[in-house]
Scaffold this motif. Sequence first.
Motif, short mmCIF file in Angstrom:
data_model
loop_
_atom_site.label_atom_id
_atom_site.label_comp_id
_atom_site.label_asym_id
_atom_site.label_seq_id
_atom_site.Cartn_x
_atom_site.Cartn_y
_atom_site.Cartn_z
N ALA A 120 0.83 -1.21 0.00
CA ALA A 120 0.00 0.00 0.00
C ALA A 120 0.86 1.25 0.00
CB ALA A 120 -0.92 -0.01 1.22
N SER A 121 1.99 1.20 0.72
CA SER A 121 2.86 2.38 0.77
C SER A 121 3.47 2.68 -0.59
CB SER A 121 3.98 2.16 1.79
OG SER A 121 4.92 1.20 1.34
N ALA A 122 3.61 1.66 -1.44
CA ALA A 122 4.25 1.87 -2.73
C ALA A 122 3.26 2.03 -3.88
CB ALA A 122 5.18 0.68 -3.04
N ASN A 128 -2.38 13.05 0.17
CA ASN A 128 -1.16 13.67 0.67
C ASN A 128 -0.43 12.68 1.57
OD1 ASN A 128 -2.33 14.00 3.45
ND2 ASN A 128 -3.68 15.41 2.32
N ASN A 129 0.79 13.03 1.94
CA ASN A 129 1.61 12.13 2.74
C ASN A 129 1.07 11.96 4.15
OD1 ASN A 129 3.57 11.43 0.82
ND2 ASN A 129 4.69 13.35 1.16
N VAL A 130 0.41 12.99 4.68
CA VAL A 130 -0.16 12.87 6.03
C VAL A 130 -1.23 11.80 6.06
CG1 VAL A 130 -1.44 14.08 7.83
CG2 VAL A 130 0.40 15.26 6.59
N GLN A 131 -2.09 11.81 5.07
CA GLN A 131 -3.15 10.80 5.00
C GLN A 131 -2.56 9.40 4.86
OE1 GLN A 131 -5.91 11.44 1.81
NE2 GLN A 131 -7.19 9.68 2.32
N ALA A 137 -0.08 3.99 9.79
CA ALA A 137 0.06 3.87 11.25
C ALA A 137 -1.09 3.06 11.84
CB ALA A 137 0.12 5.26 11.87
N ALA A 138 -2.31 3.34 11.37
CA ALA A 138 -3.47 2.59 11.85
C ALA A 138 -3.37 1.12 11.46
CB ALA A 138 -4.75 3.21 11.28
N ARG A 188 10.62 9.39 4.04
CA ARG A 188 9.17 9.49 3.99
C ARG A 188 8.59 9.29 5.38
NH1 ARG A 188 7.68 8.82 -1.51
NH2 ARG A 188 5.55 9.33 -0.85
N SER A 189 7.55 10.02 5.70
CA SER A 189 7.01 10.01 7.06
C SER A 189 6.38 8.69 7.46
CB SER A 189 5.98 11.14 7.22
OG SER A 189 4.94 11.00 6.25
N TRP A 190 6.03 7.86 6.46
CA TRP A 190 5.39 6.59 6.78
C TRP A 190 6.40 5.47 7.06
CZ3 TRP A 190 7.53 3.66 3.08
CH2 TRP A 190 7.76 4.22 1.82
N LEU A 191 7.68 5.72 6.89
CA LEU A 191 8.67 4.67 7.04
C LEU A 191 8.68 4.04 8.43
CD1 LEU A 191 10.86 3.17 5.46
CD2 LEU A 191 12.52 4.84 6.31
#
Length: 224
Positions: A120-122, A128-131, A137-138, A188-191
């Motif tokens: 999903a991350s790729a 946006n990156n926040v979403q 995270a969830a 990236r913030s999701w890493l």
Amino acid sequence: MAEVNGQPGSPPRGPYLAVITSRAANVAIRGTMLFSVGVFLALVLNLLQVQRNVTLFPPDVIASIFSSAWWVPPCCGTASAAIGLLYPCIDSCLGEPHKFKREWSSVMRCVAVFVGINHASAKVDFANNVQLSLTLAALSIGLWWTFDRSRSGFGLGVGIAFLATLATQLLVYHGVFQYTSPDFLYIRSWLPCIFFAGVITMGNIGRQLALYECKVVQEKPHQD
């Protein structure tokens, strides 16, 4: 007690149990299996990231058909082995054996969910990156709640994810590789979410392998 090789008092053991009940051999076997799983997942998951241009390696370090730098799989394999061996040790030290969903089918589902989170991350496009970061995270916390639910597992997941994120920041800072459109310093913030989910996944595999070892040892008296 039966007599073995002319020495009374030693219970007879088959060659399989003689090897598998050796603690050093067990650690080596589990470490090797965890290392192999980590290398395989690194190759597959990094392929997804490179194909979507999420991560970019310099051309001179591309050294495999999976378009991954040669050092990525061994590093991930080593980390996977360390995490998988650490989780059962922490459970033992805390005196809190992990008993939630202890079967291989649950472990395989955990691996599948982890791969899905990375996919999903790729692949999935968010506004946006926040979403994207909040969603991952969830999903990562949901993976922990569904397949782990231990305080030690959550604590180790957060701690190791923090250290892995810091190490990645340093690698990117020194130009080893880079992320496209970084939004959290150099990455990236999701890493951290991916790292957390990976730690929980490898911890579950390590716990299951340790549980299998315990079962074999417990069966030893019945084999004597």
